[in-house]
Scaffold this motif. Sequence first.
Motif, short mmCIF file in Angstrom:
data_model
loop_
_atom_site.label_atom_id
_atom_site.label_comp_id
_atom_site.label_asym_id
_atom_site.label_seq_id
_atom_site.Cartn_x
_atom_site.Cartn_y
_atom_site.Cartn_z
N ASP A 333 53.27 49.04 59.00
CA ASP A 333 53.34 48.01 57.95
C ASP A 333 52.22 48.31 56.97
O ASP A 333 51.06 48.01 57.23
CB ASP A 333 53.18 46.64 58.59
CG ASP A 333 53.15 45.51 57.56
OD1 ASP A 333 53.41 45.77 56.37
OD2 ASP A 333 52.85 44.36 57.96
N LEU A 334 52.57 48.90 55.84
CA LEU A 334 51.57 49.41 54.90
C LEU A 334 51.68 48.74 53.54
O LEU A 334 52.77 48.66 52.96
CB LEU A 334 51.73 50.92 54.72
CG LEU A 334 50.86 51.61 53.68
CD1 LEU A 334 49.38 51.55 54.09
CD2 LEU A 334 51.29 53.06 53.48
N SER A 335 50.55 48.26 53.03
CA SER A 335 50.46 47.73 51.66
C SER A 335 49.56 48.64 50.85
O SER A 335 48.50 49.06 51.32
CB SER A 335 49.88 46.31 51.67
OG SER A 335 50.71 45.43 52.40
N VAL A 336 49.97 48.95 49.63
CA VAL A 336 49.22 49.88 48.78
C VAL A 336 48.87 49.17 47.47
O VAL A 336 49.70 48.47 46.88
CB VAL A 336 50.03 51.16 48.50
CG1 VAL A 336 49.20 52.14 47.68
CG2 VAL A 336 50.46 51.82 49.81
N TYR A 337 47.63 49.39 47.03
CA TYR A 337 47.11 48.69 45.85
C TYR A 337 46.43 49.67 44.90
O TYR A 337 46.02 50.76 45.29
CB TYR A 337 46.07 47.63 46.27
CG TYR A 337 46.54 46.61 47.28
CD1 TYR A 337 47.03 45.38 46.87
CD2 TYR A 337 46.49 46.89 48.65
CE1 TYR A 337 47.44 44.43 47.80
CE2 TYR A 337 46.91 45.95 49.57
CZ TYR A 337 47.38 44.72 49.15
OH TYR A 337 47.80 43.79 50.07
N LEU A 338 46.27 49.22 43.69
CA LEU A 338 45.43 49.89 42.70
C LEU A 338 44.34 48.90 42.33
O LEU A 338 44.62 47.78 41.90
CB LEU A 338 46.24 50.26 41.45
CG LEU A 338 45.48 50.94 40.31
CD1 LEU A 338 44.97 52.31 40.75
CD2 LEU A 338 46.37 51.07 39.07
N GLY A 339 43.09 49.30 42.54
CA GLY A 339 41.99 48.37 42.28
C GLY A 339 40.68 48.91 42.81
O GLY A 339 40.32 50.06 42.56
N ASP A 340 39.97 48.10 43.57
CA ASP A 340 38.66 48.46 44.09
C ASP A 340 38.66 48.28 45.60
O ASP A 340 38.74 47.15 46.10
CB ASP A 340 37.58 47.56 43.45
CG ASP A 340 36.17 47.96 43.86
OD1 ASP A 340 36.01 48.67 44.87
OD2 ASP A 340 35.22 47.54 43.16
N PRO A 341 38.58 49.37 46.38
CA PRO A 341 38.62 49.23 47.83
C PRO A 341 37.45 48.44 48.40
O PRO A 341 37.60 47.76 49.42
CB PRO A 341 38.60 50.68 48.33
CG PRO A 341 38.14 51.50 47.18
CD PRO A 341 38.55 50.78 45.96
N VAL A 342 36.29 48.50 47.74
CA VAL A 342 35.13 47.73 48.20
C VAL A 342 35.40 46.23 48.06
O VAL A 342 35.07 45.43 48.96
CB VAL A 342 33.87 48.14 47.43
CG1 VAL A 342 32.69 47.23 47.79
CG2 VAL A 342 33.52 49.60 47.74
N GLU A 343 36.00 45.83 46.95
CA GLU A 343 36.34 44.42 46.76
C GLU A 343 37.40 43.97 47.75
O GLU A 343 37.37 42.83 48.24
CB GLU A 343 36.83 44.20 45.32
CG GLU A 343 35.74 44.34 44.26
CD GLU A 343 34.59 43.37 44.51
OE1 GLU A 343 34.86 42.18 44.80
OE2 GLU A 343 33.42 43.81 44.43
N PHE A 344 38.34 44.86 48.06
CA PHE A 344 39.35 44.53 49.06
C PHE A 344 38.68 44.27 50.41
O PHE A 344 39.03 43.32 51.12
CB PHE A 344 40.37 45.67 49.19
CG PHE A 344 41.47 45.39 50.19
CD1 PHE A 344 42.64 44.77 49.79
CD2 PHE A 344 41.32 45.73 51.53
CE1 PHE A 344 43.66 44.50 50.70
CE2 PHE A 344 42.33 45.47 52.45
CZ PHE A 344 43.50 44.85 52.03
N ALA A 345 37.71 45.11 50.76
CA ALA A 345 37.01 44.95 52.04
C ALA A 345 36.19 43.66 52.07
O ALA A 345 36.02 43.05 53.13
CB ALA A 345 36.12 46.15 52.29
#
Length: 394
Positions: A333-345
């Motif tokens: 189950d994979l979700s893919v984004y464009l943005g900032d991985p640090v902010e996601f974390a």
Amino acid sequence: MKQFDITTDAEQLVTEVFAGLHSGGGRSSIPGGQTAANLALSDLQLRGYAKNRSQVLPIHSRGATVMSPYVRHNIISLSTLWDVAGKAPQFDRDKYRDELLWQEYARHLYARIGTKLFSNLRFEQTWDAPGDGWPEGMACVDFALDELHQDGWLVNQTRMWLASHWSVRNGKGWLHGQERMHQELIDGSRAANLLGWQWTVGSGNGKPYGFARWQVQKRAPELCGSCALKSACPIEKFPVDRELSPIATDPLLSFDPSPEITTGPRVPMQANKPDVVLLTIESLGDSDPAMAANPDLPVAFVFNEQALAKLQLSSKRIYFYLETLKDLATRRDLSVYLGDPVEFAKANKVAVTHAPVPSFEKFQSLAEVHPYPWLKLPHSGSVKSFSAWRGKLR
């Protein structure tokens, strides 16, 4: 943070989602993904590797394995290839394992000194001089560049030709040459590319690699025969030996006072119960430690929009990532984004695999961190040379 459907046609995604975030360049014939990597692994043939690994032409005579794009992203681990090599004839096994250790050496060096690898390490060499070190007209250089631009992959021999021609022959700053190559290579890691350039141009070891016609005639003789400059070859002879001046070296090259920081956690570290696994570009395979330890959790990957805008990588690299993620989405189950991985974390309780790169330090308050899959654990001894580093391995 923009989420997009990874199952969408890759060309549509590159056009719509990644507009302005790459430098173009089409799509490599080398496919991304665990499925493609497993197929390449099943077809891996190392007999004759030691003799033919540096062959350029004819292509069917090459001994290079083309596993590096999968190794770079830990889709196939160095440990896996180390074990596979054990079945090869001794000379081929030893030579292949030497190459695997060179990749590990690059990772250890970069993990220890970080962005200092972007500057001359031990000897003074042209570093920041502007200009293009790959003028057109030489069949050998043009051939290597065509292959780089078409597939984003080169045998080690032509990588050395291009690096030497850029700096040793033409006196252009190697920092800019390696950046040009890094944009195109689908196996382009900062560790391996920077190390390769430093050792080829001599800033890492004091011995510049001299690119000359003899090497082309040995590794790709048909190029010389078809070259418009065959009667006036600008690399007819080896370049004049130039003694490089040693520079003051960073003490970290001799001794690492904190090898545990360089290595990262040796066992999983949990501060909180994670609700999602976050993948990084350093670990995209099914055996990613964080993903393997959490088989029931959803998985996420975040393309770093700011970094992509700055780096302007070839679209070949974007396609390789998209193919890899699309393949993974058939199993997780994979979700893919464009943005900032640090902010996601920051916004989620993530489990992640430690990455031995400077940018990983930006992640804070991670729920769970898993050990990086080293082939050999980093040590505190000298990394001034491959032989010095290797001599301290356990």
